[in-house]
Design a protein around this motif. Structure first.
Motif, PDB file in Angstrom:
ATOM      1  N   ALA A  73       0.857  -1.180   0.000  1.00 19.68           N
ATOM      2  CA  ALA A  73       0.000   0.000   0.000  1.00 19.68           C
ATOM      3  C   ALA A  73       0.897   1.234   0.000  1.00 19.68           C
ATOM      4  CB  ALA A  73      -0.913   0.015   1.225  1.00 19.68           C
ATOM      5  N   VAL A  74       0.583   2.172  -0.861  1.00 17.67           N
ATOM      6  CA  VAL A  74       1.327   3.430  -0.909  1.00 17.67           C
ATOM      7  C   VAL A  74       0.954   4.245   0.318  1.00 17.67           C
ATOM      8  CG1 VAL A  74       1.652   5.573  -2.207  1.00 17.67           C
ATOM      9  CG2 VAL A  74       1.488   3.393  -3.418  1.00 17.67           C
ATOM     10  N   LYS A  75       1.977   4.791   1.009  1.00 15.84           N
ATOM     11  CA  LYS A  75       1.749   5.509   2.263  1.00 15.84           C
ATOM     12  C   LYS A  75       1.469   6.995   2.070  1.00 15.84           C
ATOM     13  CE  LYS A  75       4.794   4.774   5.439  1.00 15.84           C
ATOM     14  NZ  LYS A  75       5.986   4.478   6.219  1.00 15.84           N
ATOM     15  N   GLN A  76       2.061   7.592   1.049  1.00 16.76           N
ATOM     16  CA  GLN A  76       1.871   9.022   0.798  1.00 16.76           C
ATOM     17  C   GLN A  76       2.202   9.294  -0.654  1.00 16.76           C
ATOM     18  OE1 GLN A  76       4.558  10.214   3.895  1.00 16.76           O
ATOM     19  NE2 GLN A  76       6.146  10.797   2.458  1.00 16.76           N
ATOM     20  N   PRO A  77       1.901  10.501  -1.145  1.00 13.94           N
ATOM     21  CA  PRO A  77       2.173  10.804  -2.559  1.00 13.94           C
ATOM     22  C   PRO A  77       3.667  10.700  -2.890  1.00 13.94           C
ATOM     23  CG  PRO A  77       0.744  12.469  -1.592  1.00 13.94           C
ATOM     24  CD  PRO A  77       1.219  11.600  -0.458  1.00 13.94           C
ATOM     25  N   PRO A  78       3.957  10.405  -4.155  1.00 14.51           N
ATOM     26  CA  PRO A  78       5.358  10.349  -4.588  1.00 14.51           C
ATOM     27  C   PRO A  78       6.042  11.703  -4.373  1.00 14.51           C
ATOM     28  CG  PRO A  78       3.910   9.467  -6.275  1.00 14.51           C
ATOM     29  CD  PRO A  78       3.038  10.069  -5.226  1.00 14.51           C
ATOM     30  N   SER A  79       7.350  11.652  -4.118  1.00 10.37           N
ATOM     31  CA  SER A  79       8.091  12.901  -3.949  1.00 10.37           C
ATOM     32  C   SER A  79       9.392  12.832  -4.745  1.00 10.37           C
ATOM     33  CB  SER A  79       8.376  13.164  -2.472  1.00 10.37           C
ATOM     34  OG  SER A  79       9.114  12.101  -1.914  1.00 10.37           O
ATOM     35  N   PRO A  80       9.790  13.972  -5.331  1.00 12.94           N
ATOM     36  CA  PRO A  80      11.021  13.987  -6.130  1.00 12.94           C
ATOM     37  C   PRO A  80      12.265  13.918  -5.235  1.00 12.94           C
ATOM     38  CG  PRO A  80      10.024  16.166  -6.054  1.00 12.94           C
ATOM     39  CD  PRO A  80       9.088  15.238  -5.346  1.00 12.94           C
ATOM     40  N   PRO A 100       6.809   6.129  -1.243  1.00  8.26           N
ATOM     41  CA  PRO A 100       6.851   5.383   0.022  1.00  8.26           C
ATOM     42  C   PRO A 100       5.694   4.394   0.116  1.00  8.26           C
ATOM     43  CG  PRO A 100       6.731   7.767   0.405  1.00  8.26           C
ATOM     44  CD  PRO A 100       6.517   7.527  -1.047  1.00  8.26           C
ATOM     45  N   GLY A 101       6.008   3.162   0.475  1.00  4.18           N
ATOM     46  CA  GLY A 101       4.975   2.141   0.609  1.00  4.18           C
ATOM     47  C   GLY A 101       5.271   1.226   1.777  1.00  4.18           C
ATOM     48  N   ARG A 102       4.285   0.402   2.090  1.00  6.36           N
ATOM     49  CA  ARG A 102       4.420  -0.556   3.194  1.00  6.36           C
ATOM     50  C   ARG A 102       3.804  -1.881   2.755  1.00  6.36           C
ATOM     51  NH1 ARG A 102       4.800  -0.644   8.796  1.00  6.36           N
ATOM     52  NH2 ARG A 102       4.964   1.605   8.875  1.00  6.36           N
ATOM     53  N   VAL A 103       4.517  -2.964   3.051  1.00  7.55           N
ATOM     54  CA  VAL A 103       3.965  -4.292   2.778  1.00  7.55           C
ATOM     55  C   VAL A 103       2.817  -4.516   3.762  1.00  7.55           C
ATOM     56  CG1 VAL A 103       4.412  -6.774   2.836  1.00  7.55           C
ATOM     57  CG2 VAL A 103       6.117  -5.215   1.866  1.00  7.55           C
ATOM     58  N   VAL A 104       1.620  -4.743   3.212  1.00  4.76           N
ATOM     59  CA  VAL A 104       0.456  -4.981   4.064  1.00  4.76           C
ATOM     60  C   VAL A 104       0.153  -6.464   4.214  1.00  4.76           C
ATOM     61  CG1 VAL A 104      -0.563  -2.712   3.674  1.00  4.76           C
ATOM     62  CG2 VAL A 104      -1.150  -4.596   2.138  1.00  4.76           C
TER      63      VAL A 104
END
Length: 118
Positions: free
Chosen positions: A42-49, A64-68
């Motif tokens: 699951a993506v945790k927050q919007p992509p950032s450069p 940023p993501g997290r294995v759920v």
């Protein structure tokens, strides 16, 4: 008929706390010599450069993501999983409108509301 020839019938229970499942945005599949591993993320927050500190040039985008959920299966089961996914995808495609599978398919070859007979 021997017990080896009898059909197997699985009775599978889903624990109450798992019934709703967990949302995942994508999956990563990898393997070891003895297992295939499916990580659902699951993506945790919007992509950032990400910028180079010297030039200030954007060099990549971090997502940023997290294995759920992580599922390990033996290699022999991968073929059965692939077959089951294909069968379910085929059934879903037959039940869904063409516009769900391919939004442009409903438009026709020349765009919305145009026929190919011009």
């Amino acid at each position: 008929m021997s017990s080896d020839e009898l059909p197997q019938e699985f009775q599978i229970d889903v624990p109450d706390e798992m019934e709703t499942g967990v949302p995942a945005d994508f999956a990563s599949v990898w393997h070891t010599p003895t297992s295939f591993i499916l990580d659902f993320i699951a993506v945790k927050q919007p992509p950032s450069p990400v910028s180079d500190p010297e030039s200030g040039e954007v060099t990549s985008i971090t997502v940023p993501g997290r294995v759920v959920s992580r599922v390990r299966i033996p290699p022999q089961q991968v073929f059965e999983l692939a077959k089951a996914l294909t069968m379910q995808l085929d059934a879903w495609e037959k039940e869904s409108a063409p516009s769900v599978r391919n939004p442009r398919a409903a438009e026709g070859p020349d765009g919305p509301n145009r026929s190919s007979e011009n």
